[in-house]
Design an enzyme around this catalytic site. Structure first.
Site, PDB file in Angstrom:
ATOM      1  N   ASP A   1       0.804  -1.136   0.034  1.00  0.00           N
ATOM      2  CA  ASP A   1      -0.130  -0.011  -0.142  1.00  0.00           C
ATOM      3  C   ASP A   1       0.859   1.208   0.001  1.00  0.00           C
ATOM      4  O   ASP A   1       2.178   1.267   0.452  1.00  0.00           O
ATOM      5  CB  ASP A   1      -1.022  -0.070   1.070  1.00  0.00           C
ATOM      6  CG  ASP A   1      -1.998   0.826   0.960  1.00  0.00           C
ATOM      7  OD1 ASP A   1      -2.024   1.699   0.052  1.00  0.00           O
ATOM      8  OD2 ASP A   1      -3.079   0.840   1.857  1.00  0.00           O
TER       9      ASP A   1
HETATM   10  C1  BGC Z   1      -4.813   3.367   0.021  1.00  0.00           C
HETATM   11  C2  BGC Z   1      -5.061   2.386  -0.943  1.00  0.00           C
HETATM   12  C3  BGC Z   1      -5.042   3.190  -2.490  1.00  0.00           C
HETATM   13  C4  BGC Z   1      -3.560   3.718  -2.333  1.00  0.00           C
HETATM   14  C5  BGC Z   1      -3.249   4.562  -3.614  1.00  0.00           C
HETATM   15  C6  BGC Z   1      -3.639   4.134   0.061  1.00  0.00           C
HETATM   16  O1  BGC Z   1      -3.544   5.350   0.980  1.00  0.00           O
HETATM   17  O2  BGC Z   1      -4.705   2.588   1.522  1.00  0.00           O
HETATM   18  O3  BGC Z   1      -6.314   1.778  -0.820  1.00  0.00           O
HETATM   19  O4  BGC Z   1      -5.102   2.165  -3.418  1.00  0.00           O
HETATM   20  O5  BGC Z   1      -3.592   4.651  -1.317  1.00  0.00           O
HETATM   21  O6  BGC Z   1      -4.102   5.643  -3.810  1.00  0.00           O
END
Ligand code: BGC
Length: 809
Positions: free
Chosen positions: A297
């Protein structure tokens, strides 16, 4: 209403961001992936596995001041800098883009959010064309449909937008368990039950990937809260981990082979998931057979070497420092280059499947009109009719409708944060009513709109910071309704609608307080005042819940004449709601999560969102926990004492009364269940369960049928019952029947035995319960298992290091 959600133009916003710490003509290579890996330099390998930063469409002068992760300090005189400068313009507003090396035939992969639709910038500097995407119903709505075919068809439409706008991988679906009603991202997740979550996610992946684009199932795993999400250590038993928190991911991997998996931010039993070899290699690959690549993530984990070794192949969004660290680790012998080669190979194995690699010519013109129809219809199938004392569907005499509640006018299509889609419009409830030919009241509209405009000027947006940053809608406090307005409307209108709105999302959890889990005084007064006024005139009042997660209903649900839980149903929301209210569509959704009477009744409430822990030398964790906590890393722990007793597994086993149980939902018609048959009295391989369902009412309808099993639970403790299968009838005309059948095998009945590290189906008598909800069981039958069956022996993994209290029946 036109939204320009990604215009990050205030200096203030940028300062805060700082704190947050065309189609390429692909040089399609004939070389095999293994040959490409061999021809890459160490530097190129490191540049491929580490993302190229997060690109916000910003003026250069501002970007320069950003940290490298957000594109600051890029030296465009180097070949790498030049490359990044080029690729980050491929699809503005996307979450990430991987490096390209045209000479080697390595094309870049564009990774975009997810999960209620594609998230990209709707407008581009200097262009008049727009790039809006469809905001489909949130995952919770999809799960409430209990219809995997429907979910797959939504996935197909969503994936088409991914393809036509030029992304390669959609960062979706998200399938964490809705462990607690307060998790701020529950709207992105499906259910409190792993079978529902896994089946829905598999259907969504199959739909999206049928377009030749990829998915990233997330957040793997045990990401059930937003509070201190970057550092929280979840202490959980091996059994609960496997049976509750990993099972959905296992189903999704095995039934849809997603191209990628996104590891989560949190730790599980002391180890960051992105650094857990147990999770990403032993379980995901060895036990389940996952074939794609794993990415972090955004900003997850802390040790790139551990991540590579664990099988976390890609780091997002990445930064030049991390590339340097990785190269040094290989040079110093800390990381064997063969490990990195494997990571690279997995990324390239997916690359060769991507539209960009295949040279797909994007149109930038997905059929948004057709997709609006898809979302309008899909949403109606996921709405749950909670109460109905004859108010719905609207009688033919109803022509004039008075709409109360802020959200009637400012309808919420989806949650906030990265899961927020930049759609062209949202149909409000008022617009939905007008589109269907109902008369509404301009003066009432004006009263609400004037109030909301004034209230938003003085609204404290600091609490839901991410929503504000990313352009999400933060509802203002409900207007205090003057009783005279209710009375005036009751004299004129035929019926009252009262919409209660909630929004939440990434970066923060909700609270068990008034105005969040509980309705606040203005909302309760609104329901009472309007209903009383309309009842006094012999007319009815209906409440619509426009919410992303569970709210308290028990204290007020007997006041209005009907309650429709519309959730956050996507951009066609107002039309979808009115399709149900008017009777054009008969509601068939059922809850995929429990509505408790009080927040404290839930099994996780004592342990949500956990507490600070003392760690020698770590950042001060006594600091203020309110406000912006998205990227903070304070030592924090949450212990899952409820163990396997999550949601209905707890409420039903321990006889705790609820407001609405798991699986509950009403219809405008009635159904009769009969003729439950099991193909065998003993389990030999599989048993086929069949049941007849008849529409005994006056209007056509669909019925969700749920199959639960009660196990002997002799040496392996079991919940009272567990969902083992579900299905939905086609639209049944009055008087018509359908036969549904389900195959039950040992794997569906098995529990995880920590002692032998195996999935075991115990010998003994089992009861199959077929019902309209987890409490409304219509028919039962029994069968036996002669001897204990070891379904699968798996890796010993992710064992908690210490004993902790676990709930037992
Ligand atoms: C979120 C994810 C997301 C990623 C990219 C993160 O902060 O937890 O779900 O896909 O950002 O935007």
């Amino acid at each position: 209403m036109i939204c320009n959600k990604l215009r990050l133009n205030s200096v203030l916003t940028l300062l805060v961001l700082l704190l947050v710490s065309g189609s390429l003509s692909a040089s399609v290579s004939q070389k095999s992936v293994k040959e490409i890996v061999k021809s890459m330099t160490l530097e190129q390998k490191a540049q491929l596995v580490i993302g190229t930063g997060m690109y916000f469409p910003l003026p250069d002068s501002i970007r320069e001041k950003m940290p490298p992760m957000f594109g600051g300090g890029l030296d465009t005189s180097t070949p790498y800098g030049k490359m990044i400068d080029k690729i980050r313009g491929y699809l503005p507003g996307t979450a990430g883009v991987t490096a390209e090396f045209p000479d080697l035939g390595v094309t870049s992969q564009t990774l975009a959010d997810g999960p209620a639709g594609l998230r990209i910038s709707p407008i581009r500097d200097g262009e008049t064309d727009t790039y809006y995407c469809t905001a489909f119903p949130i995952a919770t709505v999809m799960a409430s449909s209990w219809d995997t075919d429907l979910v797959e068809s939504v996935g197909k439409a969503m994936g088409k937008e991914v393809l036509e706008y030029g992304a390669d991988v959609l960062l979706a679906p998200a399938l964490n368990i809705q462990r607690d009603p307060l998790c701020g991202r529950n709207f992105e997740y499906y259910s409190e039950d792993p079978l529902v979550s896994g089946k829905m996610a598999a259907a969504m992946v199959n739909g999206i990937q049928s377009n030749g684009v990829g998915t990233s199932i997330k957040h793997f795993a045990v990401n059930n809260q937003e509070t201190n999400r970057m550092s929280v250590d979840v202490i959980v038993s091996e059994r609960a981990l496997r049976e509750i928190y990993l099972k959905g991911f296992k189903i999704a991997v095995q039934e849809s082979q997603p191209w990628t998996v996104m590891s989560s931010y949190n730790k599980v039993n002391g180890v960051y998931t992105s650094e857990s070899h147990d999770l990403l290699t032993k379980i995901l690959r060895d036990d389940w057979g996952f074939k794609g690549y794993v990415m972090t993530d955004w900003g997850g984990g802390s040790d790139v070497v551990a991540q590579m070794k664990a099988g976390n192949d890609m780091i997002q969004p990445g930064s030049p420092e991390t590339i340097k660290t990785l190269i040094e680790a290989v040079e110093s012998g800390k990381l064997d280059e063969s490990v990195l080669d494997t990571n690279v190979e997995r990324i390239l194995n997916i690359m060769v499947e991507t539209p960009r690699y295949k040279g797909y010519k994007i149109s930038n013109k997905p059929d948004l009109k057709a997709h609006a129809e898809v979302t309008r219809q899909a949403a109606t199938d996921g709405m749950v009719l909670l109460e109905n004392n004859g108010a719905l569907p609207f009688a033919n005499s109803i022509k004039n409708v008075a709409a109360f509640g802020n959200a009637s006018y400012d309808f919420i299509s989806g949650g906030t944060g990265s899961g927020d889609v930049n759609e062209a419009y949202t149909v409000s409830l008022l617009e939905g009513l007008q589109n269907a030919g109902y008369q509404t009241y301009d003066e009432l509209k004006k009263t609400y709109e004037t109030y909301m405009e004034e209230a938003s000027k003085v609204q404290d947006k600091s609490k839901n910071f991410i929503a504000a940053l990313m352009g999400g809608k933060i509802p203002v406090e409900e207007m205090a309704l003057d009783a005279s307005i209710a009375e005036e409307m009751a004299a004129k209108a035929d019926i009252a609608l009262i919409t209660i709105g909630r929004n939440a999302g990434e970066g923060g959890d909700r609270e068990a307080v008034e105005g969040d889990f509980y309705l606040n005084k203005n909302e309760k007064d609104l329901i009472k005042t309007v209903t009383d006024a309309f009842h006094a005139k012999g007319k009815k009042a209906v409440v619509i819940l426009n919410v992303g997660g569970v709210v308290e209903t028990a204290s007020w649900s007997n006041i209005p004449d009907a309650i429709l839980c519309a959730w956050q149903p996507g951009q066609e929301g107002g039309n979808s709601v009115v399709d149900v209210l008017s009777g054009k569509v008969n509601p068939s959704g059922k809850l995929a999560q429990t509505f408790p009477v009080k927040y404290e009744d839930g099994s996780s409430s004592d342990n949500f969102p956990g507490e600070a822990i003392k760690v020698e030398g770590a950042e001060d964790n006594t600091a203020d926990q309110s406000g912006f906590s998205m990227m903070r890393r304070v030592p924090w722990e949450v212990v899952y004492e409820e163990d396997i007793y999550v949601g209905y597994r707890y409420f039903n086993t321990f006889d705790v009364p609820v407001a609405y149980e798991f699986g509950y939902g009403k219809s405008y018609t009635t159904f009769e269940y009969s003729n439950l048959k099991l193909s065998d009295k003993n389990l030999n391989g599989k048993i086929t369960v069949s049941i007849d369902v008849k529409n005994t009412g006056d209007v056509a309808g669909k019925e969700v049928v749920q199959v639960y099993a009660s196990a002997p639970g002799k040496s392996l403790e079991k919940p009272e019952e567990e969902l083992v299968a579900f299905g939905k009838t086609a639209l049944l005309e009055p008087g018509k029947s359908a036969t549904l059948s389900f195959d039950i095998d040992a794997a569906l009945l098995a529990s995880f035995d920590e002692g032998s590290t195996s999935w075991i189906t115990e010998a003994g008598d089992y009861t199959i319960k077929v019902g309209a909800s987890s409490k409304d069981i219509k028919e039962k039958a029994t069968f036996s298992v002669a001897n204990d069956i070891t379904v699968q022996k798996v890796s010993k993994a992710m064992v908690p290091e210490r004993d902790f209290e676990k709930m037992h029946r």
